[in-house]
Design an enzyme around this catalytic site. Structure first.
Site, PDB file in Angstrom:
ATOM      1  N   ARG A  39       0.830  -1.214   0.000  1.00  0.00           N
ATOM      2  CA  ARG A  39       0.000   0.000   0.000  1.00  0.00           C
ATOM      3  C   ARG A  39       0.858   1.256   0.000  1.00  0.00           C
ATOM      4  NH1 ARG A  39      -5.544  -1.409   3.259  1.00  0.00           N
ATOM      5  NH2 ARG A  39      -5.962  -3.198   1.952  1.00  0.00           N
ATOM      6  N   SER A 155     -24.002 -13.245  10.914  1.00  0.00           N
ATOM      7  CA  SER A 155     -23.281 -12.123  10.312  1.00  0.00           C
ATOM      8  C   SER A 155     -23.114 -12.361   8.809  1.00  0.00           C
ATOM      9  CB  SER A 155     -21.905 -12.035  11.010  1.00  0.00           C
ATOM     10  OG  SER A 155     -21.143 -10.990  10.492  1.00  0.00           O
ATOM     11  N   LYS A 174     -21.235 -17.708  16.686  1.00  0.00           N
ATOM     12  CA  LYS A 174     -21.476 -16.919  15.472  1.00  0.00           C
ATOM     13  C   LYS A 174     -21.786 -17.835  14.305  1.00  0.00           C
ATOM     14  CE  LYS A 174     -16.867 -16.820  13.694  1.00  0.00           C
ATOM     15  NZ  LYS A 174     -15.567 -16.375  13.826  1.00  0.00           N
ATOM     16  N   HIS A 235     -22.343   3.699   4.896  1.00  0.00           N
ATOM     17  CA  HIS A 235     -22.274   4.264   3.547  1.00  0.00           C
ATOM     18  C   HIS A 235     -23.608   4.794   3.063  1.00  0.00           C
ATOM     19  CE1 HIS A 235     -18.086   3.351   2.844  1.00  0.00           C
ATOM     20  NE2 HIS A 235     -18.310   2.269   3.570  1.00  0.00           N
ATOM     21  N   THR A 263     -21.640   6.484  10.678  1.00  0.00           N
ATOM     22  CA  THR A 263     -20.386   7.239  10.821  1.00  0.00           C
ATOM     23  C   THR A 263     -20.648   8.727  10.665  1.00  0.00           C
ATOM     24  OG1 THR A 263     -18.109   7.470  10.027  1.00  0.00           O
ATOM     25  CG2 THR A 263     -19.782   7.137   8.346  1.00  0.00           C
ATOM     26  N   LYS A 266     -18.063  10.214   6.862  1.00  0.00           N
ATOM     27  CA  LYS A 266     -18.198  10.111   5.413  1.00  0.00           C
ATOM     28  C   LYS A 266     -19.156  11.219   4.929  1.00  0.00           C
ATOM     29  CE  LYS A 266     -16.948   5.248   5.784  1.00  0.00           C
ATOM     30  NZ  LYS A 266     -15.515   5.291   5.578  1.00  0.00           N
ATOM     31  N   THR A 295     -11.729   5.375  26.730  1.00  0.00           N
ATOM     32  CA  THR A 295     -11.067   6.198  25.720  1.00  0.00           C
ATOM     33  C   THR A 295     -11.608   7.622  25.804  1.00  0.00           C
ATOM     34  OG1 THR A 295     -10.485   6.290  23.369  1.00  0.00           O
ATOM     35  CG2 THR A 295     -12.728   5.627  23.860  1.00  0.00           C
ATOM     36  N   THR A 296     -10.769   8.558  25.441  1.00  0.00           N
ATOM     37  CA  THR A 296     -11.165   9.968  25.507  1.00  0.00           C
ATOM     38  C   THR A 296     -12.290  10.254  24.513  1.00  0.00           C
ATOM     39  OG1 THR A 296      -8.914  10.537  26.134  1.00  0.00           O
ATOM     40  CG2 THR A 296     -10.255  12.323  25.241  1.00  0.00           C
ATOM     41  N   THR A 381      -9.064  -6.282   1.229  1.00  0.00           N
ATOM     42  CA  THR A 381     -10.311  -5.500   1.249  1.00  0.00           C
ATOM     43  C   THR A 381     -11.340  -6.130   0.315  1.00  0.00           C
ATOM     44  OG1 THR A 381      -8.922  -3.570   1.615  1.00  0.00           O
ATOM     45  CG2 THR A 381     -11.206  -3.142   1.063  1.00  0.00           C
TER      46      THR A 381
HETATM   47  C1  LIG Z   1     -19.275  -0.673   6.325  1.00  0.00           C
HETATM   48  C2  LIG Z   1     -18.349   0.126   7.192  1.00  0.00           C
HETATM   49  N1  LIG Z   1     -18.569   0.158   8.519  1.00  0.00           N
HETATM   50  C3  LIG Z   1     -17.765   0.853   9.339  1.00  0.00           C
HETATM   51  C4  LIG Z   1     -16.701   1.581   8.833  1.00  0.00           C
HETATM   52  C5  LIG Z   1     -15.840   2.382   9.770  1.00  0.00           C
HETATM   53  O1  LIG Z   1     -16.166   3.739   9.675  1.00  0.00           O
HETATM   54  P1  LIG Z   1     -15.229   4.842  10.331  1.00  0.00           P
HETATM   55  O2  LIG Z   1     -14.379   5.358   9.234  1.00  0.00           O
HETATM   56  O3  LIG Z   1     -16.131   5.867  10.929  1.00  0.00           O
HETATM   57  O4  LIG Z   1     -14.428   4.136  11.378  1.00  0.00           O
HETATM   58  C6  LIG Z   1     -16.432   1.585   7.473  1.00  0.00           C
HETATM   59  C7  LIG Z   1     -15.284   2.358   6.937  1.00  0.00           C
HETATM   60  O5  LIG Z   1     -15.073   2.554   5.796  1.00  0.00           O
HETATM   61  C8  LIG Z   1     -17.277   0.830   6.622  1.00  0.00           C
HETATM   62  O6  LIG Z   1     -17.049   0.782   5.297  1.00  0.00           O
END
Ligand SMILES: Cc1ncc(COP(=O)(O)O)c(C=O)c1O
Length: 425
Positions: A39, A155, A174, A235, A263, A266, A295-296, A381
């Site tokens: 990368r 899942s 799971k 997303h 999130t 994005k 965590t903070t 990925t």
């Molecule tokens: C499907 C999915 N969930 C969670 C996340 C994590 O999001 P964040 O960038 O807020 O950590 C991503 C990141 O790309 C994602 O694609």
């Protein structure tokens, strides 16, 4: 034997360490090079007010104007004045960091306001902030068996790494169902004890293939088998639904989802993640999830900017429409060129190259020759053999940027010895 020169060890201990750590790192890195998936981070500087244009610093220190085609600032909110003003005001009012965890001095009026904004966005009683959606997924899913002993998590096979990690770490049972395969999910649910607590974890948009999860069918199964539903809308939030509440809101299904994950990094253009759920659920996670507790908390200015962005997008359907229009135009033009793109009707446009070396070469040439920045997406990925370029058009990508992208791709696709006709078939 080589060792890290700065590796300290207590005197008299480990004099005979039989491990060549440096050689092992060399081997691991060489493997990435051999497989064409080493990368390389592109060094870019976004310029306020100019997105998707940015400046790249090349390895030799020289600079190049580029257009970003692979960012997740899907609506350009990362530079929106409403967001920036809210952040400036909060910085001036409170300073930089929050100064503590949520429990110890790190809960401010900004955090509370943002949580209320998010709960309202999804029509839930409460929301809980995390430092990212990755942490929100991991912390919540890894905590669930503490709340529901004997929980079985179902899942989707293509769930994001953060969900996989949370499910893996929680030590509970799971089951992995084939991607979007509700018949397989049903089989798995039927095979388990009807009295066992269950949760189905899935996404509304899978960002690498740009396809939608079958939300309604999964909710039906959840009702039938008494399972909770956990939906990652990372997303989709800000971009789908009348108020940007995601695909579940668009399809009027949000009330059937027990836990929504989203999130702020994005479409909302800032940073941070959250879950939205019942007040009781958020209350329990708040006190049991180490990833929330130890965590903070987010800086107040970040919370202020995110809250402004969420509030703004609740009444910006035009922007969502423009976003979809841009994605449709790009897909139409790439299809016209015969490129093998995946189109499930979402805003993400993946073009399959199918070879890591070609993908990297194409990406490098687009950047060097045309100033078009699109990062190659490789294993792990995506599966090997499906390496791709993943374009994310936004409302601020104009026709000039689009023309240049099409010209560049058209010219380079053949140069990279990619047989377009075969692949398009
Ligand atoms: C499907 C999915 N969930 C969670 C996340 C994590 O999001 P964040 O960038 O807020 O950590 C991503 C990141 O790309 C994602 O694609």
């Amino acid at each position: 034997m080589k060792r890290f020169s700065n590796l300290r060890r207590p005197p008299n201990l480990g004099a005979q360490i039989p491990v060549d750590y440096t050689a092992q790192l060399d081997t691991a890195i060489a493997r990435l090079h051999d497989e064409g998936r080493y990368r390389t981070f592109i060094d870019i500087e976004r310029r306020n007010g100019h997105f998707p244009h940015a400046v790249r610093t090349r390895p030799d220190g020289s600079q190049q104007n580029i257009t970003v085609w692979c960012g997740n600032d899907y609506l350009g909110m990362g530079q929106h004045p409403v967001v920036l003003n809210a952040m400036h005001e909060a910085v001036d009012a409170t300073g930089a960091g929050s100064g503590g965890t949520r429990n110890i001095s790190g809960t401010t009026v900004y955090h509370k306001r943002l949580e209320a904004e998010l709960a309202d966005l999804h029509g839930k009683e409460a929301a809980l902030l995390f430092t990212s959606a990755y942490i929100a997924n991991d912390a919540t899913l890894s905590t669930l068996p503490k709340l529901f002993p004997g929980l079985i998590i179902y899942s989707d096979a293509l769930n994001h790494a953060s969900m996989i990690e949370g499910v893996r770490r929680n030590g509970g049972a799971k089951r992995i169902f084939r991607h979007n395969d509700v018949a397989h999910l049903r089989e798995l649910l039927e095979a388990d004890d009807p009295k066992a607590p269950k949760l189905i974890a899935f996404e509304s948009i899978y960002s690498m293939d740009s396809d939608f999860g079958p939300i309604e069918e999964i909710c039906d199964l959840a009702d039938e088998f008494g399972a909770l539903t956990y939906l990652d809308e990372v997303h989709a939030v800000g971009m789908y639904g009348p108020r940007g509440g995601g695909v579940a809101e668009r399809d009027r299904l949000a009330h059937r989802i027990d836990i929504i994950n989203g999130t702020l990094a994005k479409a909302f253009g800032v940073i941070g993640g959250y879950i939205a759920a019942s007040a009781k659920f958020c209350d329990a996670v708040r006190s049991y999830a180490p990833g929330f507790i130890f965590t903070t908390s987010l800086p107040p200015a970040v919370a202020a900017g995110a809250a402004a962005s969420v509030a703004y997008l609740k009444s910006a359907p035009e922007l969502r429409k423009q976003h979809q229009t841009q994605a449709s135009i790009l897909k139409l033009r790439l299809k016209g060129m015969g490129l093998p793109l995946i189109d499930h009707g979402s805003h993400i446009v993946p073009v399959i190259v199918g070879n890591p070396i070609h993908t990297k070469k194409l990406s490098d040439m687009l950047l060097d020759d045309y100033g078009i920045y699109v990062q190659p997406i490789n294993f792990p990925t995506v599966p090997r053999g499906t390496e791709r370029l993943r374009f994310t058009p936004s409302p601020v990508h104009g026709s000039e940027e689009l023309d240049l992208l099409v010209t560049g791709l058209n010219a380079l696709w053949t140069q990279c010895e990619l047989n377009r006709d075969e692949r398009a078939g």
